[in-house]
Write a protein that holds these residues in place. Structure first.
Motif, short mmCIF file in Angstrom:
data_model
loop_
_atom_site.label_atom_id
_atom_site.label_comp_id
_atom_site.label_asym_id
_atom_site.label_seq_id
_atom_site.Cartn_x
_atom_site.Cartn_y
_atom_site.Cartn_z
N LYS A 68 0.82 -1.22 0.00
CA LYS A 68 0.00 0.00 0.00
C LYS A 68 0.85 1.27 0.00
O LYS A 68 0.63 2.18 -0.79
N LYS A 85 1.49 5.46 7.28
CA LYS A 85 0.12 5.29 6.84
C LYS A 85 -0.22 6.15 5.63
O LYS A 85 0.43 7.15 5.37
N ILE A 108 -4.04 2.57 7.06
CA ILE A 108 -4.79 3.74 6.59
C ILE A 108 -5.13 4.67 7.76
O ILE A 108 -5.56 4.22 8.82
N TYR A 166 -3.88 7.60 3.21
CA TYR A 166 -5.31 7.86 3.26
C TYR A 166 -6.02 7.01 2.20
O TYR A 166 -5.46 6.73 1.14
N ASN A 167 -7.24 6.62 2.49
CA ASN A 167 -8.13 6.03 1.49
C ASN A 167 -8.98 7.19 0.97
O ASN A 167 -9.89 7.65 1.65
N ILE A 187 -5.16 5.17 -2.95
CA ILE A 187 -4.29 5.30 -1.79
C ILE A 187 -3.46 6.57 -1.93
O ILE A 187 -2.67 6.70 -2.85
#
Length: 268
Positions: free
Chosen positions: A51, A91, A131, A93-94, A84
């Motif tokens: 991710k 981390k 996330i 963000y979505n 993403i």
């Protein structure tokens, strides 16, 4: 306003995912759609470890540049279900976006309610491991009226959608990667409930099929009218579905049952 909803089986190769999304967007535009909606994580669905590596900056990022060009070339609105977005070294963000026909971003929403679940004997998942959750709602102005933005697990929190309805939305966006197990139990029921109780169109673009071991999505992308009628449903494969959004459907629902969006309850 003719809307197209794209159902995808996104995997870990971002280039292939973007090529696929581009093909579906061009197909939808060729068929007369003026708004195209993509599913959650449409440009990457793979292992958690991937991710961060596939996260992008919104400004000048590969995905946004492609969608911006497609919006301009086809003179359409694109609802980029979610992607993403870079946030920190730990981390991402979505993030959901809406891009106007001039190629500009007119809406940006960070998923608020993250998919942290544990179903005994079935599955467990902790989206919050990778996330960062958002903390604010987001609405955009479209030719059809205001649209409220949400992502997948947000569906289970009706307060967000009620807020959008009370602020004048006619459309609710809900891109998703709903799991097969919970999708069979709750997906359609919750989508139709959000449409009925808020007297809005619900535009729900979903992922379908297997993406990686242990991750299978339900599909059944839908367009639902303000009466709760499913006016378009995707078959069990990738593709595009269409529907005309009709102002009269919104008007008739709100005039026939004028207790939902016409006045604010005293306890709010």
């Amino acid at each position: 306003m003719k809307v197209a909803v794209v159902q995808m089986n996104t995997k870990s190769n971002k280039e292939e995912n973007l090529q696929k999304a581009e093909g579906f967007i061009r197909q939808a535009a060729d068929n007369g759609a003026t708004l195209v909606s993509l599913p959650e994580y449409f440009n990457y669905m793979g292992e958690e470890a991937g991710k961060l590596a596939n996260a992008e900056e919104i400004a000048n990022g590969q995905t946004v540049e492609l969608l911006s060009d497609l919006a301009k070339q086809n003179e359409i609105y694109i609802h980029a279900g979610s992607m993403i977005e870079k946030h920190s070294e730990q981390k991402s963000y979505n993030t959901s976006l809406v891009i106007a026909p001039n190629g500009k971003i007119i809406g940006k929403y960070h998923k608020i309610h993250l998919f942290d679940i544990a179903i005994n004997g079935v599955s467990s998942y902790m989206e919050s491991n990778s996330i960062e959750g958002g903390d604010s709602s987001e609405m955009v102005e479209l030719p059809f009226g205001k649209a409220g933005m949400a992502i997948c697990y947000d569906l289970r929190f009706p307060e967000l959608f009620r807020k959008y309805a009370l602020e004048g939305c006619n459309i609710l966006f809900l891109p998703a990667a709903f799991t097969q197990y919970t999708g069979m139990l709750h997906w359609e029921t919750l989508l139709r409930a959000r449409a009925i109780e808020n007297q809005c169109y619900v535009i729900a673009a979903g992922q379908i099929g297997s993406h990686l071991p242990g991750k299978v999505c339900y599909g059944n992308s839908m367009i639902i009218d303000p009466w709760g009628t499913v006016v378009a449903r995707a078959p069990e494969k990738e593709g595009v579905i269409y529907a005309e959004l009709e102002e009269e459907r919104v008007k008739s629902a709100r005039e026939s049952i004028p207790c939902l969006t016409h006045r604010k309850p005293q306890y709010y």
